[in-house]
Design an enzyme around this catalytic site. Sequence first.
Site, PDB file in Angstrom:
ATOM      1  N   GLU A 113       0.893  -1.412  -0.036  1.00  0.00           N
ATOM      2  CA  GLU A 113       0.096   0.078  -0.098  1.00  0.00           C
ATOM      3  C   GLU A 113       0.925   1.212   0.147  1.00  0.00           C
ATOM      4  O   GLU A 113       1.925   1.269   0.734  1.00  0.00           O
ATOM      5  CB  GLU A 113      -0.823   0.131   1.260  1.00  0.00           C
ATOM      6  CG  GLU A 113      -1.841   1.121   1.377  1.00  0.00           C
ATOM      7  CD  GLU A 113      -2.860   0.997   2.546  1.00  0.00           C
ATOM      8  OE1 GLU A 113      -3.433  -0.205   2.386  1.00  0.00           O
ATOM      9  OE2 GLU A 113      -2.914   1.998   3.253  1.00  0.00           O
TER      10      GLU A 113
ATOM     11  N   THR B  37      -4.049   4.753  -1.399  1.00  0.00           N
ATOM     12  CA  THR B  37      -4.858   5.356  -0.500  1.00  0.00           C
ATOM     13  C   THR B  37      -5.551   6.632  -0.882  1.00  0.00           C
ATOM     14  O   THR B  37      -5.194   7.511  -2.355  1.00  0.00           O
ATOM     15  CB  THR B  37      -4.517   5.853   0.804  1.00  0.00           C
ATOM     16  OG1 THR B  37      -3.428   6.794   0.552  1.00  0.00           O
ATOM     17  CG2 THR B  37      -3.403   4.479   1.414  1.00  0.00           C
TER      18      THR B  37
ATOM     19  N   ALA C 253      -8.240  12.240   2.697  1.00  0.00           N
ATOM     20  CA  ALA C 253      -9.358  12.952   3.544  1.00  0.00           C
ATOM     21  C   ALA C 253     -10.070  14.033   2.623  1.00  0.00           C
ATOM     22  O   ALA C 253      -9.205  14.828   1.865  1.00  0.00           O
ATOM     23  CB  ALA C 253      -8.865  13.400   4.740  1.00  0.00           C
TER      24      ALA C 253
ATOM     25  N   GLY D 205     -14.388   6.052   5.241  1.00  0.00           N
ATOM     26  CA  GLY D 205     -13.303   7.400   5.611  1.00  0.00           C
ATOM     27  C   GLY D 205     -13.448   7.530   7.114  1.00  0.00           C
ATOM     28  O   GLY D 205     -14.498   7.227   7.747  1.00  0.00           O
ATOM     29  N   ASP D 206     -12.849   8.627   7.376  1.00  0.00           N
ATOM     30  CA  ASP D 206     -12.817   9.243   8.781  1.00  0.00           C
ATOM     31  C   ASP D 206     -13.351  10.592   8.934  1.00  0.00           C
ATOM     32  O   ASP D 206     -13.329  11.470   7.724  1.00  0.00           O
ATOM     33  CB  ASP D 206     -11.477   9.172   9.199  1.00  0.00           C
ATOM     34  CG  ASP D 206     -11.075   7.647   9.942  1.00  0.00           C
ATOM     35  OD1 ASP D 206     -11.929   6.990  10.346  1.00  0.00           O
ATOM     36  OD2 ASP D 206     -10.092   7.170   9.620  1.00  0.00           O
TER      37      ASP D 206
ATOM     38  N   HIS E 120     -13.678  -2.067  15.012  1.00  0.00           N
ATOM     39  CA  HIS E 120     -13.689  -0.440  14.816  1.00  0.00           C
ATOM     40  C   HIS E 120     -14.016   0.426  16.038  1.00  0.00           C
ATOM     41  O   HIS E 120     -14.746   0.189  16.657  1.00  0.00           O
ATOM     42  CB  HIS E 120     -14.728  -0.343  13.450  1.00  0.00           C
ATOM     43  CG  HIS E 120     -14.667   1.303  13.062  1.00  0.00           C
ATOM     44  ND1 HIS E 120     -15.501   2.193  13.431  1.00  0.00           N
ATOM     45  CD2 HIS E 120     -13.488   1.632  12.211  1.00  0.00           C
ATOM     46  CE1 HIS E 120     -15.069   3.302  12.808  1.00  0.00           C
ATOM     47  NE2 HIS E 120     -14.151   2.824  12.046  1.00  0.00           N
TER      48      HIS E 120
ATOM     49  N   LYS F  25     -21.529  -5.867   4.444  1.00  0.00           N
ATOM     50  CA  LYS F  25     -20.390  -5.260   3.579  1.00  0.00           C
ATOM     51  C   LYS F  25     -20.227  -6.224   2.357  1.00  0.00           C
ATOM     52  O   LYS F  25     -20.456  -6.121   1.216  1.00  0.00           O
ATOM     53  CB  LYS F  25     -19.353  -4.843   4.231  1.00  0.00           C
ATOM     54  CG  LYS F  25     -18.526  -4.008   3.617  1.00  0.00           C
ATOM     55  CD  LYS F  25     -17.925  -2.909   4.435  1.00  0.00           C
ATOM     56  CE  LYS F  25     -16.725  -3.233   5.310  1.00  0.00           C
ATOM     57  NZ  LYS F  25     -15.971  -2.287   6.119  1.00  0.00           N
TER      58      LYS F  25
ATOM     59  N   GLN G 170      -7.144  -3.724   9.271  1.00  0.00           N
ATOM     60  CA  GLN G 170      -6.306  -2.685   9.963  1.00  0.00           C
ATOM     61  C   GLN G 170      -4.892  -3.284  10.646  1.00  0.00           C
ATOM     62  O   GLN G 170      -4.747  -4.274  10.801  1.00  0.00           O
ATOM     63  CB  GLN G 170      -7.191  -2.105  10.931  1.00  0.00           C
ATOM     64  CG  GLN G 170      -6.338  -0.690  11.648  1.00  0.00           C
ATOM     65  CD  GLN G 170      -6.247   0.242  10.708  1.00  0.00           C
ATOM     66  OE1 GLN G 170      -5.240   0.014  10.266  1.00  0.00           O
ATOM     67  NE2 GLN G 170      -7.059   1.094  10.716  1.00  0.00           N
TER      68      GLN G 170
ATOM     69  N   GLN H 248       6.651   7.900  15.142  1.00  0.00           N
ATOM     70  CA  GLN H 248       5.619   7.552  14.112  1.00  0.00           C
ATOM     71  C   GLN H 248       4.488   6.412  14.534  1.00  0.00           C
ATOM     72  O   GLN H 248       3.317   6.646  14.154  1.00  0.00           O
ATOM     73  CB  GLN H 248       6.486   7.364  12.753  1.00  0.00           C
ATOM     74  CG  GLN H 248       5.272   7.227  11.543  1.00  0.00           C
ATOM     75  CD  GLN H 248       5.966   6.678  10.403  1.00  0.00           C
ATOM     76  OE1 GLN H 248       6.909   5.868  10.235  1.00  0.00           O
ATOM     77  NE2 GLN H 248       5.892   7.482   9.225  1.00  0.00           N
TER      78      GLN H 248
HETATM   79  P1  FAD Z   1     -17.823   1.389   7.594  1.00  0.00           P
HETATM   80  O1  FAD Z   1     -17.599  -0.228   7.233  1.00  0.00           O
HETATM   81  O2  FAD Z   1     -18.664   2.223   7.020  1.00  0.00           O
HETATM   82  O3  FAD Z   1     -17.842   1.310   9.133  1.00  0.00           O
HETATM   83  C1  FAD Z   1     -17.680   2.519  10.036  1.00  0.00           C
HETATM   84  C2  FAD Z   1     -18.334   2.110  11.456  1.00  0.00           C
HETATM   85  O4  FAD Z   1     -19.801   2.059  11.343  1.00  0.00           O
HETATM   86  C3  FAD Z   1     -17.975   0.650  11.894  1.00  0.00           C
HETATM   87  O5  FAD Z   1     -17.964   1.080  13.293  1.00  0.00           O
HETATM   88  C4  FAD Z   1     -19.085  -0.176  11.503  1.00  0.00           C
HETATM   89  O6  FAD Z   1     -19.436  -1.367  12.655  1.00  0.00           O
HETATM   90  C5  FAD Z   1     -20.292   0.723  11.589  1.00  0.00           C
HETATM   91  N1  FAD Z   1     -21.331   0.247  10.803  1.00  0.00           N
HETATM   92  C6  FAD Z   1     -21.180  -0.253   9.530  1.00  0.00           C
HETATM   93  N2  FAD Z   1     -22.576  -0.284   9.090  1.00  0.00           N
HETATM   94  C7  FAD Z   1     -23.318   0.136   9.757  1.00  0.00           C
HETATM   95  C8  FAD Z   1     -24.663   0.281   9.606  1.00  0.00           C
HETATM   96  N3  FAD Z   1     -25.494  -0.071   8.788  1.00  0.00           N
HETATM   97  N4  FAD Z   1     -25.365   0.901  10.826  1.00  0.00           N
HETATM   98  C9  FAD Z   1     -24.714   1.185  11.731  1.00  0.00           C
HETATM   99  N5  FAD Z   1     -23.336   1.209  11.916  1.00  0.00           N
HETATM  100  C10 FAD Z   1     -22.627   0.660  11.005  1.00  0.00           C
HETATM  101  N6  FAD Z   1      -9.120   6.025   5.081  1.00  0.00           N
HETATM  102  C11 FAD Z   1      -9.237   6.813   3.959  1.00  0.00           C
HETATM  103  O7  FAD Z   1      -9.675   8.026   4.396  1.00  0.00           O
HETATM  104  N7  FAD Z   1      -8.764   6.742   2.885  1.00  0.00           N
HETATM  105  C12 FAD Z   1      -7.796   5.353   2.790  1.00  0.00           C
HETATM  106  O8  FAD Z   1      -7.379   5.298   1.540  1.00  0.00           O
HETATM  107  C13 FAD Z   1      -8.018   4.375   3.480  1.00  0.00           C
HETATM  108  N8  FAD Z   1      -7.787   3.091   3.215  1.00  0.00           N
HETATM  109  C14 FAD Z   1      -7.803   2.092   4.534  1.00  0.00           C
HETATM  110  C15 FAD Z   1      -7.398   0.823   4.160  1.00  0.00           C
HETATM  111  C16 FAD Z   1      -7.599  -0.155   5.145  1.00  0.00           C
HETATM  112  C17 FAD Z   1      -6.987  -1.601   4.680  1.00  0.00           C
HETATM  113  C18 FAD Z   1      -8.293   0.299   6.375  1.00  0.00           C
HETATM  114  C19 FAD Z   1      -8.222  -0.915   7.375  1.00  0.00           C
HETATM  115  C20 FAD Z   1      -8.635   1.474   6.794  1.00  0.00           C
HETATM  116  C21 FAD Z   1      -8.354   2.621   5.609  1.00  0.00           C
HETATM  117  N9  FAD Z   1      -8.921   3.905   5.774  1.00  0.00           N
HETATM  118  C22 FAD Z   1      -8.782   4.728   4.899  1.00  0.00           C
HETATM  119  C23 FAD Z   1      -9.486   4.097   7.338  1.00  0.00           C
HETATM  120  C24 FAD Z   1     -11.001   4.028   7.139  1.00  0.00           C
HETATM  121  O9  FAD Z   1     -11.721   4.863   6.214  1.00  0.00           O
HETATM  122  C25 FAD Z   1     -11.606   4.304   8.698  1.00  0.00           C
HETATM  123  O10 FAD Z   1     -10.982   3.102   9.567  1.00  0.00           O
HETATM  124  C26 FAD Z   1     -13.009   4.463   8.888  1.00  0.00           C
HETATM  125  O11 FAD Z   1     -13.173   4.811  10.074  1.00  0.00           O
HETATM  126  C27 FAD Z   1     -13.829   3.309   8.478  1.00  0.00           C
HETATM  127  O12 FAD Z   1     -13.681   2.803   7.314  1.00  0.00           O
HETATM  128  P2  FAD Z   1     -14.891   1.577   6.875  1.00  0.00           P
HETATM  129  O13 FAD Z   1     -14.747   1.380   5.547  1.00  0.00           O
HETATM  130  O14 FAD Z   1     -14.382   0.534   7.474  1.00  0.00           O
HETATM  131  O15 FAD Z   1     -16.135   2.041   7.426  1.00  0.00           O
END
Ligand code: FAD
Length: 305
Positions: free
Chosen positions: A17, A48, A51, A108-109, A151, A167, A178, A214
Amino acid sequence: MRIDRILDDRYPCFSFEFFPPKTDEGMENLFNAVAELKHDEPGFVSVTYGAMGSTRDRTIEITKRIKRDLGVEAMSHLSCVGTTREELRAILDEIGEAGIENVLALRGDPPQGETEWKPTPGGLKYSTELAELITQNYEYAVGAACFPEVHPEAADMESDLRFLKKKVGAGARFLITQLFYDNELYFNFVDKAREFGIDVPIIPGIMPITNYQQIKRITGMCGATIPAELERELSARQENPAAVQDLGVAYATLQSADLLARGAPGIHFYTLNRSPATRAILSALRAWRPWEGGERPKPVLAAAG
Ligand code: FAD
Protein backbone atom coordinates in the site's frame (compact mmCIF):
# COMPACT_ATOMS: atom_id res chain seq x y z
CA MET A 1 -6.90 -8.22 -13.55
CA ARG A 2 -9.45 -8.38 -10.75
CA ILE A 3 -7.95 -8.94 -7.32
CA ASP A 4 -10.46 -11.66 -6.46
CA ARG A 5 -9.02 -13.61 -9.41
CA ILE A 6 -5.46 -12.83 -8.37
CA LEU A 7 -6.23 -14.20 -4.91
CA ASP A 8 -7.48 -17.39 -6.54
CA ASP A 9 -4.36 -17.72 -8.69
CA ARG A 10 -1.65 -16.75 -6.23
CA TYR A 11 -0.86 -18.16 -2.89
CA PRO A 12 0.43 -16.41 -0.92
CA CYS A 13 -0.52 -13.02 -2.37
CA PHE A 14 1.76 -10.19 -1.27
CA SER A 15 0.48 -6.65 -1.78
CA PHE A 16 1.78 -3.18 -1.01
CA GLU A 17 0.00 0.00 0.00
CA PHE A 18 1.17 3.51 -0.94
CA PHE A 19 -0.20 6.98 -0.32
CA PRO A 20 -0.16 9.87 -2.83
CA PRO A 21 2.73 12.21 -1.95
CA LYS A 22 2.35 15.97 -2.04
CA THR A 23 5.60 16.87 -3.82
CA ASP A 24 7.34 15.94 -7.07
CA GLU A 25 10.22 14.52 -5.04
CA GLY A 26 7.77 12.40 -3.05
CA MET A 27 6.26 11.20 -6.31
CA GLU A 28 9.68 10.20 -7.63
CA ASN A 29 10.43 8.33 -4.39
CA LEU A 30 7.10 6.53 -4.62
CA PHE A 31 7.70 5.29 -8.17
CA ASN A 32 11.25 4.27 -7.25
CA ALA A 33 9.85 2.29 -4.30
CA VAL A 34 7.19 0.60 -6.47
CA ALA A 35 9.81 -0.21 -9.13
CA GLU A 36 12.02 -1.78 -6.43
CA LEU A 37 9.14 -3.76 -4.99
CA LYS A 38 8.14 -4.95 -8.45
CA HIS A 39 11.08 -7.37 -8.22
CA ASP A 40 9.14 -9.09 -5.44
CA GLU A 41 6.26 -9.78 -7.85
CA PRO A 42 3.41 -8.25 -5.87
CA GLY A 43 -0.10 -9.60 -6.44
CA PHE A 44 -1.23 -5.98 -6.45
CA VAL A 45 -0.40 -2.50 -5.21
CA SER A 46 -3.00 -0.20 -3.65
CA VAL A 47 -3.11 3.59 -3.45
CA THR A 48 -4.90 5.38 -0.60
CA TYR A 49 -7.47 8.13 -0.93
CA GLY A 50 -6.87 11.31 1.09
CA ALA A 51 -9.31 12.91 3.50
CA MET A 52 -12.12 14.94 1.84
CA GLY A 53 -11.06 13.65 -1.56
CA SER A 54 -7.89 15.76 -1.27
CA THR A 55 -5.92 13.24 -3.32
CA ARG A 56 -8.66 12.24 -5.76
CA ASP A 57 -6.77 13.06 -8.96
CA ARG A 58 -3.43 11.83 -7.63
CA THR A 59 -4.90 8.56 -6.35
CA ILE A 60 -6.33 7.74 -9.75
CA GLU A 61 -3.26 9.01 -11.65
CA ILE A 62 -0.81 7.02 -9.51
CA THR A 63 -2.92 3.85 -9.64
CA LYS A 64 -3.12 4.19 -13.41
CA ARG A 65 0.63 4.76 -13.82
CA ILE A 66 1.53 1.82 -11.58
CA LYS A 67 -0.59 -0.44 -13.75
CA ARG A 68 0.26 1.07 -17.14
CA ASP A 69 3.94 2.00 -16.76
CA LEU A 70 5.13 -0.62 -14.28
CA GLY A 71 2.82 -3.45 -15.31
CA VAL A 72 1.75 -4.13 -11.71
CA GLU A 73 -1.92 -4.71 -10.95
CA ALA A 74 -3.30 -1.83 -8.91
CA MET A 75 -6.26 -0.78 -6.79
CA SER A 76 -7.62 2.68 -5.97
CA HIS A 77 -8.99 3.31 -2.51
CA LEU A 78 -12.16 5.42 -2.45
CA SER A 79 -13.97 6.94 0.54
CA CYS A 80 -17.39 8.55 1.06
CA VAL A 81 -16.02 11.60 2.91
CA GLY A 82 -17.26 14.96 1.64
CA THR A 83 -18.65 13.48 -1.58
CA THR A 84 -22.17 13.14 -2.94
CA ARG A 85 -23.47 10.01 -4.62
CA GLU A 86 -23.21 11.75 -8.03
CA GLU A 87 -19.62 12.79 -7.35
CA LEU A 88 -18.77 9.24 -6.32
CA ARG A 89 -20.21 7.99 -9.59
CA ALA A 90 -18.12 10.52 -11.52
CA ILE A 91 -14.98 9.32 -9.69
CA LEU A 92 -15.88 5.69 -10.36
CA ASP A 93 -16.32 6.54 -14.05
CA GLU A 94 -12.85 8.11 -14.06
CA ILE A 95 -11.42 5.00 -12.41
CA GLY A 96 -12.87 2.89 -15.21
CA GLU A 97 -11.56 5.26 -17.90
CA ALA A 98 -8.10 4.90 -16.34
CA GLY A 99 -8.30 1.13 -16.88
CA ILE A 100 -8.38 0.32 -13.15
CA GLU A 101 -10.33 -2.80 -12.23
CA ASN A 102 -10.17 -2.78 -8.42
CA VAL A 103 -11.58 -0.43 -5.79
CA LEU A 104 -11.26 -0.55 -1.99
CA ALA A 105 -14.63 0.79 -0.78
CA LEU A 106 -14.27 2.81 2.43
CA ARG A 107 -16.33 5.13 4.54
CA GLY A 108 -13.35 7.25 5.58
CA ASP A 109 -12.81 9.15 8.83
CA PRO A 110 -14.26 12.50 9.97
CA PRO A 111 -12.30 15.48 8.59
CA GLN A 112 -9.47 16.83 10.77
CA GLY A 113 -10.77 18.69 13.80
CA GLU A 114 -14.08 16.78 13.85
CA THR A 115 -14.65 13.76 16.04
CA GLU A 116 -18.03 12.57 14.87
CA TRP A 117 -18.64 11.01 11.45
CA LYS A 118 -21.40 12.79 9.54
CA PRO A 119 -22.27 11.86 5.97
CA THR A 120 -22.26 14.64 3.36
CA PRO A 121 -25.79 15.68 2.30
CA GLY A 122 -26.57 13.60 -0.78
CA GLY A 123 -23.71 11.27 0.08
CA LEU A 124 -23.34 7.82 1.63
CA LYS A 125 -23.26 6.89 5.30
CA TYR A 126 -21.39 3.57 5.38
CA SER A 127 -18.92 1.74 3.19
CA THR A 128 -21.58 -0.93 2.59
CA GLU A 129 -23.55 1.63 0.57
CA LEU A 130 -20.44 2.39 -1.49
CA ALA A 131 -19.79 -1.33 -2.09
CA GLU A 132 -23.40 -1.62 -3.22
CA LEU A 133 -23.18 1.44 -5.49
CA ILE A 134 -20.09 -0.03 -7.14
CA THR A 135 -21.32 -3.59 -7.63
CA GLN A 136 -24.69 -2.44 -8.96
CA ASN A 137 -23.17 -0.13 -11.57
CA TYR A 138 -19.63 -1.29 -12.36
CA GLU A 139 -17.59 -4.42 -13.00
CA TYR A 140 -14.79 -3.61 -10.54
CA ALA A 141 -13.62 -6.10 -7.96
CA VAL A 142 -14.54 -4.50 -4.64
CA GLY A 143 -12.48 -4.86 -1.48
CA ALA A 144 -13.20 -3.45 1.97
CA ALA A 145 -11.59 -2.77 5.35
CA CYS A 146 -11.99 -4.79 8.55
CA PHE A 147 -10.75 -4.43 12.11
CA PRO A 148 -9.28 -7.30 14.20
CA GLU A 149 -9.32 -4.99 17.25
CA VAL A 150 -12.88 -3.79 16.43
CA HIS A 151 -13.57 -0.49 14.66
CA PRO A 152 -13.16 2.34 17.23
CA GLU A 153 -16.79 3.48 16.78
CA ALA A 154 -18.35 0.01 16.96
CA ALA A 155 -20.19 -1.02 20.13
CA ASP A 156 -18.48 -4.43 20.13
CA MET A 157 -17.00 -7.12 17.88
CA GLU A 158 -20.42 -8.72 17.26
CA SER A 159 -22.05 -5.56 15.93
CA ASP A 160 -18.93 -4.75 13.87
CA LEU A 161 -19.06 -8.26 12.35
CA ARG A 162 -22.80 -7.98 11.66
CA PHE A 163 -22.11 -4.87 9.57
CA LEU A 164 -19.08 -6.51 7.98
CA LYS A 165 -21.31 -9.38 6.86
CA LYS A 166 -23.59 -6.82 5.17
CA LYS A 167 -20.59 -5.26 3.48
CA VAL A 168 -19.63 -8.64 2.04
CA GLY A 169 -23.27 -9.21 1.06
CA ALA A 170 -23.12 -5.85 -0.77
CA GLY A 171 -20.28 -7.14 -2.94
CA ALA A 172 -16.93 -6.94 -1.10
CA ARG A 173 -14.95 -9.92 -2.45
CA PHE A 174 -11.95 -9.59 -0.16
CA LEU A 175 -11.10 -7.79 3.08
CA ILE A 176 -7.90 -6.12 4.24
CA THR A 177 -7.35 -5.68 7.97
CA GLN A 178 -6.28 -2.65 9.90
CA LEU A 179 -2.67 -3.01 11.06
CA PHE A 180 -2.10 -5.08 14.20
CA TYR A 181 0.88 -6.44 16.14
CA ASP A 182 -0.59 -9.48 17.88
CA ASN A 183 -1.44 -12.35 15.55
CA GLU A 184 -3.91 -13.87 18.00
CA LEU A 185 -6.12 -10.83 17.37
CA TYR A 186 -6.14 -11.69 13.66
CA PHE A 187 -6.84 -15.42 14.08
CA ASN A 188 -9.53 -14.76 16.68
CA PHE A 189 -11.13 -12.23 14.34
CA VAL A 190 -11.01 -14.61 11.35
CA ASP A 191 -12.58 -17.41 13.43
CA LYS A 192 -15.39 -15.10 14.54
CA ALA A 193 -15.90 -13.76 11.00
CA ARG A 194 -16.24 -17.35 9.70
CA GLU A 195 -18.81 -18.04 12.46
CA PHE A 196 -20.76 -15.05 11.12
CA GLY A 197 -20.68 -16.60 7.64
CA ILE A 198 -18.10 -14.17 6.24
CA ASP A 199 -16.22 -16.44 3.85
CA VAL A 200 -14.14 -14.09 1.67
CA PRO A 201 -10.34 -13.89 2.08
CA ILE A 202 -9.21 -11.72 4.99
CA ILE A 203 -5.75 -10.36 4.14
CA PRO A 204 -3.75 -9.30 7.20
CA GLY A 205 -2.38 -5.75 7.00
CA ILE A 206 1.16 -5.45 8.38
CA MET A 207 3.03 -2.22 8.97
CA PRO A 208 6.75 -2.79 9.62
CA ILE A 209 7.79 -0.37 12.37
CA THR A 210 10.50 1.97 11.13
CA ASN A 211 10.12 4.92 13.51
CA TYR A 212 9.10 4.90 17.19
CA GLN A 213 7.23 8.24 17.35
CA GLN A 214 5.51 7.60 14.04
CA ILE A 215 4.13 4.20 15.07
CA LYS A 216 2.91 5.61 18.39
CA ARG A 217 1.05 8.31 16.44
CA ILE A 218 -0.41 5.92 13.85
CA THR A 219 -1.57 3.28 16.35
CA GLY A 220 -3.01 6.05 18.55
CA MET A 221 -5.04 7.34 15.61
CA CYS A 222 -6.33 4.01 14.31
CA GLY A 223 -6.91 2.30 17.66
CA ALA A 224 -4.39 -0.55 17.14
CA THR A 225 -2.44 -1.75 20.19
CA ILE A 226 1.25 -2.55 20.56
CA PRO A 227 1.83 -5.59 22.82
CA ALA A 228 3.61 -4.69 26.08
CA GLU A 229 6.71 -6.79 25.26
CA LEU A 230 7.14 -5.10 21.87
CA GLU A 231 6.50 -1.66 23.39
CA ARG A 232 9.21 -2.33 26.00
CA GLU A 233 11.78 -3.27 23.32
CA LEU A 234 10.84 -0.31 21.14
CA SER A 235 11.00 2.28 23.89
CA ALA A 236 14.40 0.92 24.99
CA ARG A 237 15.66 1.79 21.47
CA GLN A 238 13.77 5.02 20.87
CA GLU A 239 16.95 7.13 20.83
CA ASN A 240 18.50 4.84 18.21
CA PRO A 241 16.51 4.97 14.93
CA ALA A 242 18.54 2.22 13.21
CA ALA A 243 17.91 -0.16 16.12
CA VAL A 244 14.16 0.60 15.99
CA GLN A 245 14.15 -0.24 12.27
CA ASP A 246 16.07 -3.48 12.79
CA LEU A 247 13.62 -4.53 15.47
CA GLY A 248 10.67 -3.48 13.28
CA VAL A 249 11.87 -5.63 10.36
CA ALA A 250 12.62 -8.60 12.61
CA TYR A 251 9.21 -8.38 14.30
CA ALA A 252 7.25 -7.99 11.05
CA THR A 253 9.14 -10.96 9.55
CA LEU A 254 8.22 -13.19 12.48
CA GLN A 255 4.65 -11.90 12.46
CA SER A 256 4.25 -12.50 8.70
CA ALA A 257 5.86 -15.96 8.86
CA ASP A 258 3.47 -17.02 11.62
CA LEU A 259 0.45 -15.63 9.74
CA LEU A 260 1.40 -17.49 6.55
CA ALA A 261 2.23 -20.74 8.36
CA ARG A 262 -1.23 -20.64 9.94
CA GLY A 263 -3.21 -20.10 6.75
CA ALA A 264 -3.37 -16.36 5.97
CA PRO A 265 -3.97 -15.87 2.22
CA GLY A 266 -1.11 -13.36 1.92
CA ILE A 267 0.20 -10.17 3.50
CA HIS A 268 -0.77 -6.58 2.69
CA PHE A 269 2.19 -4.38 3.62
CA TYR A 270 1.60 -0.78 4.66
CA THR A 271 4.83 0.52 3.11
CA LEU A 272 4.59 4.25 3.99
CA ASN A 273 6.03 4.71 0.47
CA ARG A 274 9.35 3.07 1.28
CA SER A 275 10.67 -0.23 0.02
CA PRO A 276 13.71 -1.42 2.08
CA ALA A 277 11.89 -2.81 5.16
CA THR A 278 9.23 -4.60 3.09
CA ARG A 279 11.86 -5.97 0.71
CA ALA A 280 13.95 -7.37 3.55
CA ILE A 281 10.89 -9.05 5.08
CA LEU A 282 9.78 -10.50 1.74
CA SER A 283 13.26 -11.81 0.95
CA ALA A 284 13.34 -13.65 4.28
CA LEU A 285 9.82 -15.02 3.75
CA ARG A 286 10.60 -16.24 0.24
CA ALA A 287 13.76 -17.95 1.49
CA TRP A 288 11.95 -19.58 4.44
CA ARG A 289 8.57 -20.28 2.69
CA PRO A 290 6.53 -20.59 5.90
CA TRP A 291 3.32 -21.22 3.92
CA GLU A 292 4.51 -24.60 2.64
CA GLY A 293 2.89 -27.41 4.55
CA GLY A 294 0.12 -25.12 5.77
CA GLU A 295 -3.45 -25.35 4.58
CA ARG A 296 -4.10 -23.32 1.43
CA PRO A 297 -7.11 -20.98 1.81
CA LYS A 298 -10.08 -21.90 -0.40
CA PRO A 299 -10.54 -20.00 -3.69
CA VAL A 300 -12.25 -16.59 -3.48
CA LEU A 301 -14.62 -16.96 -6.39
CA ALA A 302 -15.84 -20.33 -5.17
CA ALA A 303 -16.22 -18.87 -1.64
CA ALA A 304 -18.21 -15.90 -2.91
CA GLY A 305 -20.45 -18.26 -4.92
P1 FAD B 1 -17.67 1.30 7.62
O1 FAD B 1 -17.63 -0.08 7.06
O2 FAD B 1 -18.73 2.21 7.09
O3 FAD B 1 -17.80 1.17 9.20
C1 FAD B 1 -17.64 2.33 10.03
C2 FAD B 1 -18.34 2.09 11.37
O4 FAD B 1 -19.75 2.03 11.19
C3 FAD B 1 -17.96 0.76 12.04
O5 FAD B 1 -17.95 1.00 13.44
C4 FAD B 1 -19.11 -0.17 11.67
O6 FAD B 1 -19.31 -1.19 12.65
C5 FAD B 1 -20.28 0.80 11.64
N1 FAD B 1 -21.34 0.43 10.70
C6 FAD B 1 -21.19 -0.09 9.45
N2 FAD B 1 -22.41 -0.24 8.88
C7 FAD B 1 -23.32 0.21 9.75
C8 FAD B 1 -24.74 0.34 9.74
N3 FAD B 1 -25.47 -0.06 8.71
N4 FAD B 1 -25.37 0.88 10.84
C9 FAD B 1 -24.65 1.28 11.92
N5 FAD B 1 -23.29 1.18 11.99
C10 FAD B 1 -22.65 0.65 10.92
N6 FAD B 1 -9.30 6.00 5.05
C11 FAD B 1 -9.19 6.93 4.07
O7 FAD B 1 -9.68 8.06 4.25
N7 FAD B 1 -8.53 6.66 2.89
C12 FAD B 1 -7.98 5.45 2.64
O8 FAD B 1 -7.41 5.23 1.57
C13 FAD B 1 -8.09 4.41 3.64
N8 FAD B 1 -7.60 3.17 3.42
C14 FAD B 1 -7.79 2.19 4.36
C15 FAD B 1 -7.33 0.89 4.09
C16 FAD B 1 -7.50 -0.13 5.03
C17 FAD B 1 -7.03 -1.52 4.70
C18 FAD B 1 -8.12 0.17 6.29
C19 FAD B 1 -8.28 -0.91 7.33
C20 FAD B 1 -8.58 1.45 6.57
C21 FAD B 1 -8.43 2.47 5.61
N9 FAD B 1 -8.90 3.78 5.82
C22 FAD B 1 -8.77 4.74 4.86
C23 FAD B 1 -9.52 4.13 7.12
C24 FAD B 1 -11.04 3.95 7.12
O9 FAD B 1 -11.67 4.84 6.23
C25 FAD B 1 -11.51 4.22 8.55
O10 FAD B 1 -11.00 3.21 9.40
C26 FAD B 1 -12.99 4.42 8.78
O11 FAD B 1 -13.18 4.85 10.15
C27 FAD B 1 -13.83 3.17 8.62
O12 FAD B 1 -13.96 2.83 7.33
P2 FAD B 1 -14.84 1.55 6.89
O13 FAD B 1 -14.82 1.54 5.43
O14 FAD B 1 -14.45 0.35 7.63
O15 FAD B 1 -16.30 2.05 7.46
